[in-house]
Design an enzyme around this catalytic site. Structure first.
Site, PDB file in Angstrom:
ATOM      1  N   LEU A 102       0.554  -1.127   0.042  1.00 50.05           N
ATOM      2  CA  LEU A 102      -0.045  -0.024  -0.118  1.00 50.05           C
ATOM      3  C   LEU A 102       0.737   1.209  -0.074  1.00 50.05           C
ATOM      4  CD1 LEU A 102      -2.962  -1.097   2.464  1.00 50.05           C
ATOM      5  CD2 LEU A 102      -2.886  -1.254  -0.134  1.00 50.05           C
TER       6      LEU A 102
ATOM      7  N   TYR B 123      14.843   2.525 -14.584  1.00 52.13           N
ATOM      8  CA  TYR B 123      13.761   1.688 -14.494  1.00 52.13           C
ATOM      9  C   TYR B 123      13.975   0.675 -15.679  1.00 52.13           C
ATOM     10  CZ  TYR B 123       9.005   0.700 -15.616  1.00 52.13           C
ATOM     11  OH  TYR B 123       7.763   0.261 -16.068  1.00 52.13           O
TER      12      TYR B 123
ATOM     13  N   LYS C 239      14.127  -3.582 -15.183  1.00 58.23           N
ATOM     14  CA  LYS C 239      12.860  -4.584 -15.765  1.00 58.23           C
ATOM     15  C   LYS C 239      13.636  -5.488 -16.383  1.00 58.23           C
ATOM     16  CE  LYS C 239       8.949  -3.203 -13.810  1.00 58.23           C
ATOM     17  NZ  LYS C 239       7.734  -4.082 -13.357  1.00 58.23           N
TER      18      LYS C 239
ATOM     19  N   ARG D  71      12.416  15.508 -20.226  1.00 57.09           N
ATOM     20  CA  ARG D  71      12.554  14.976 -18.841  1.00 57.09           C
ATOM     21  C   ARG D  71      13.628  13.810 -19.165  1.00 57.09           C
ATOM     22  NH1 ARG D  71       7.224  11.829 -16.812  1.00 57.09           N
ATOM     23  NH2 ARG D  71       7.968  10.210 -18.314  1.00 57.09           N
TER      24      ARG D  71
HETATM   25  N1  UDP Z   1       4.939  14.090 -20.162  1.00 53.57           N
HETATM   26  C1  UDP Z   1       4.793  15.367 -20.413  1.00 53.57           C
HETATM   27  N2  UDP Z   1       3.847  15.975 -19.310  1.00 53.57           N
HETATM   28  C2  UDP Z   1       3.524  15.291 -18.412  1.00 53.57           C
HETATM   29  C3  UDP Z   1       3.799  14.174 -18.086  1.00 53.57           C
HETATM   30  C4  UDP Z   1       4.399  13.288 -19.183  1.00 53.57           C
HETATM   31  O1  UDP Z   1       5.070  16.159 -21.578  1.00 53.57           O
HETATM   32  O2  UDP Z   1       2.865  16.213 -17.399  1.00 53.57           O
HETATM   33  C5  UDP Z   1       5.525  13.112 -21.504  1.00 53.57           C
HETATM   34  C6  UDP Z   1       6.716  12.464 -21.000  1.00 53.57           C
HETATM   35  O3  UDP Z   1       7.662  13.164 -21.112  1.00 53.57           O
HETATM   36  C7  UDP Z   1       6.359  11.346 -21.907  1.00 53.57           C
HETATM   37  C8  UDP Z   1       5.329  11.086 -22.115  1.00 53.57           C
HETATM   38  O4  UDP Z   1       4.377  12.251 -21.899  1.00 53.57           O
HETATM   39  O5  UDP Z   1       7.315  11.675 -23.160  1.00 53.57           O
HETATM   40  C9  UDP Z   1       4.650   9.935 -21.527  1.00 53.57           C
HETATM   41  O6  UDP Z   1       5.008   9.926 -20.149  1.00 53.57           O
HETATM   42  P1  UDP Z   1       4.296   9.256 -19.030  1.00 53.57           P
HETATM   43  O7  UDP Z   1       5.198   9.569 -17.838  1.00 53.57           O
HETATM   44  O8  UDP Z   1       2.910   9.222 -19.075  1.00 53.57           O
HETATM   45  O9  UDP Z   1       4.821   8.031 -19.466  1.00 53.57           O
HETATM   46  P2  UDP Z   1       6.097   6.855 -19.613  1.00 53.57           P
HETATM   47  O10 UDP Z   1       6.384   7.025 -21.110  1.00 53.57           O
HETATM   48  O11 UDP Z   1       7.284   7.867 -19.316  1.00 53.57           O
HETATM   49  O12 UDP Z   1       6.018   5.778 -19.234  1.00 53.57           O
END
Ligand code: UDP
Length: 323
Positions: free
Chosen positions: A33, A141, A145, A276
């Site tokens: 949790l 990450y 995995k 990011r």
């Molecule tokens: N992203 C974004 N704004 C947000 C959250 C995510 O631009 O507030 C972008 C992120 O950089 C990635 C894509 O959206 O390119 C998908 O991100 P998410 O975290 O949903 O999933 P991930 O692909 O990282 O598992």
């Protein structure tokens, strides 16, 4: 079948448990949790609160539940966080995962289904991505995995443990009862919908200089119920191996924002931010293997359908599981 599910109080786990029970399986959920919510656990499941860092506790739980199969959702699963706290990812996803797989093996479990990720591939040479592409993760990450995928391969070879590892692309959407609520939300669709709900001011776009048509990153979004169905198909005896799970359609961050505007009927403000860390530009699945080998047939392949179910759930549960 008697199924033991780790992480069954989390987003993907909660919907999968619901669908497993609907399909006639008997489910025990094991969850600490920290990320999950007690109220996200289907009331028809047996619930055990525990941490799989605790080998004795996980062994005792598996011994008591006597499952034929284990589905392992529990994990640390944020790309961005893994770039600042890699140790958490290797400890949780590899070391603690070993406690679980050993306990499963020691207690005669025949089938192990594992939540892997498209992040094990890193930026692919070709898109759509087939299962056999080289795996070169660019964040801890994905690396953690991938390490567990290798552990599975060896447990299969040496102990005969049958496994299915699903490389999820981007899980999204909701069922009637269960949806996405992370205590700290970092995912794109729920973050955009928070803006549509008036809970946040503006959508943030991480990176507008990617080599994609509109400069924003492209992902393959898959409905959570379709994802859950793949796990049910994986329970069939003889199903074994690595499968990519996505729809084969890529949508950019800007396209996802437009779809959320259309579904919610609200005009949303966006702000452009730097990339990011750890994010590849484009990840899109070739999901033919799951279709041909498992008989998987996605019911909600279109982004608009996916966003609609997420929106409906958030409107009904504006504070998620806190209500
Ligand atoms: N992203 C974004 N704004 C947000 C959250 C995510 O631009 O507030 C972008 C992120 O950089 C990635 C894509 O959206 O390119 C998908 O991100 P998410 O975290 O949903 O999933 P991930 O692909 O990282 O598992």
């Amino acid at each position: 079948m008697n199924v033991f599910v780790t992480g069954g109080a989390g987003y993907i786990g909660s919907v999968c448990v619901e669908e497993l029970i609907n399909a006639g399986h008997k489910v025990t959920v094991f969850d600490n949790l920290t990320e999950g919510h007690r109220s996200a656990v289907d009331k028809r499941a047996v619930f055990i609160e525990g941490d799989f860092a605790d080998k004795a506790k996980i062994s005792e739980a598996i011994k008591g539940a006597k499952p034929e199969a284990v589905i392992h959702f529990a994990a640390s699963a944020l790309v961005g966080e893994s770039m600042t706290n890699p140790g958490k990812y290797f400890k949780n996803n590899v070391c603690n995962g070993l406690n679980l797989i050993d306990a499963a093996h020691e207690n005669g479990v025949k089938k192990f289904v594992f939540s892997s990720t498209c992040a094990t591939f890193g930026p692919p040479d070709t898109v759509p991505m087939t299962e056999d592409l080289p795996q070169r993760p660019i964040n801890p990450y994905g690396e953690s995995k991938l390490m567990f995928e290798k552990i599975l391969k060896w447990y299969h070879e040496i102990h005969g443990l049958e496994f299915v590892a699903f490389r999820y692309f981007n899980a999204a959407g909701a069922s009637e009862n269960f949806g996405e609520h992370h205590r700290v939300e970092t995912h794109l669709i729920p973050n955009i919908l928070r803006v549509a709900l008036g809970q946040a001011k503006q959508c943030e776009i991480f990176g507008t200089d990617y080599p994609t048509p509109d400069g924003t990153a492209i992902r393959d979004y898959i409905h959570i119920r379709d994802l859950a169905q793949a796990h049910i198909l994986a329970m069939q005896p003889g199903k074994q191996g690595f499968f990519n799970l996505g729809n084969g359609d890529g949508y950019s961050v800007k396209q996802v924002i437009e779809t959320c505007e259309k579904v919610s009927g609200k005009k949303l403000t966006s702000v452009e931010k730097p990339r990011r860390a750890g994010d590849p530009p484009k990840l899109v699945a070739a999901a033919n293997k799951a279709k041909t080998e498992l008989g998987w047939k996605p019911q909600f392949p279109k982004l608009e359908q996916i966003v609609k179910t997420a929106w409906d759930w958030h409107v009904k549960h504006p504070t998620g599981y806190a209500d």
